[in-house]
Write an enzyme that holds these catalytic residues in place. Sequence first.
Site, PDB file in Angstrom:
ATOM      1  N   SER A 128       0.830  -1.203   0.000  1.00 47.30           N
ATOM      2  CA  SER A 128       0.000   0.000   0.000  1.00 47.30           C
ATOM      3  C   SER A 128       0.862   1.251   0.000  1.00 47.30           C
ATOM      4  CB  SER A 128      -0.892  -0.004   1.249  1.00 47.30           C
ATOM      5  OG  SER A 128      -1.518   1.240   1.438  1.00 47.30           O
ATOM      6  N   TYR A 153      -2.276  -0.423  10.138  1.00 43.54           N
ATOM      7  CA  TYR A 153      -2.469  -0.993   8.802  1.00 43.54           C
ATOM      8  C   TYR A 153      -1.210  -0.820   7.960  1.00 43.54           C
ATOM      9  CZ  TYR A 153      -3.933  -1.164   3.921  1.00 43.54           C
ATOM     10  OH  TYR A 153      -4.008  -1.436   2.570  1.00 43.54           O
TER      11      TYR A 153
END
Length: 345
Positions: A128, A153
Amino acid sequence: MKVLVTGAAGFIGAHCVLRLIRDGHDVLGLDNFNGYYDPQLKHDRVRWVSHEAGDFPLVTTDLADAPAIEALFARERPQVVVHLAAQAGVRYSLENPRAYLDSNLEGFLNILESCRRHPVEHLIYASSSSVYGANQHTPYSVQDGVNHPLSLYAATKKANELMAHSYSHLFGIACTGLRFFTVYGPWGRPDMSPIQFARAISEGLPLKLFNYGRHQRDFTYIDDIVESIARLIDRAPHANGAWDRDRPDPASSMAPWRLFNIGGQHPVELKTYLALLEKHLGQKAVVELLPLQPGDVLNTCAEASDLARATGFQPRIELDEGLGRFIAWFREYYPTAYRPRAARG
């Protein structure tokens, strides 16, 4: 080739399955249909893919179930794994951090162990743009350091890159990590801004615009994501023979391991993004301006020249066009939400 796609009922996963089937690959899907958001959307994605390209085998199991993952690899012997399953969401990681440990760390370890025990030709996995964290230098390059994540995350995605590298080095697993930048398009997740904003605008509800709408995002249309994945399937990385331990390249290695950014390379301020949504919906938003949220990064922009050199492709669908396609799908899938305000009784 025989390709296992994890997260096959997810946003990116379903689009990826459809593309790979159309490319002639033998695709096996895996998903756990968890309740992070309404599983009905996941089932509808699967039906959409089956309608467009025919039924495909889909295994329902959890990544954290090590014996089940091991048995799946032993039985199916995939040649390529496209690992897209993960617990997503920056803000949810503040509320339920253990979900990220179970899926993003333990689950990824189970994938790596299965690739080790039942060798595959190529493991492609989703990272990501969140890994860039506190880095303020844009455009973000795969040559940049990513040691200051701003959310759990993001930290799990950085950990995935490190875990993949160790397995690539120790066991020769060819691994490619893809840092996705703000993916959007039809069949997107309902916790992401396109659906949240479109529903709020359509229903005349207040729309929360954090950081007063000043931060920027490098939006990437879903077709550009799956095109990149499709081109990388048969381009497993090799050890970089010029890799220098004294001046290490963060995006390659003496192991068969690579990192790529996949982003539109044209960051847009959220106020501009909102104006485009308003244009395609034909309605104005009721906006509530708020401060920056914990865990959010200010601006994102991908430097994707490495991807272009490796595949001959870089994302090219402009935000205006992509949002037009998204809104066309949104109107069809959420017809009640899209009823114009004047038509409501």
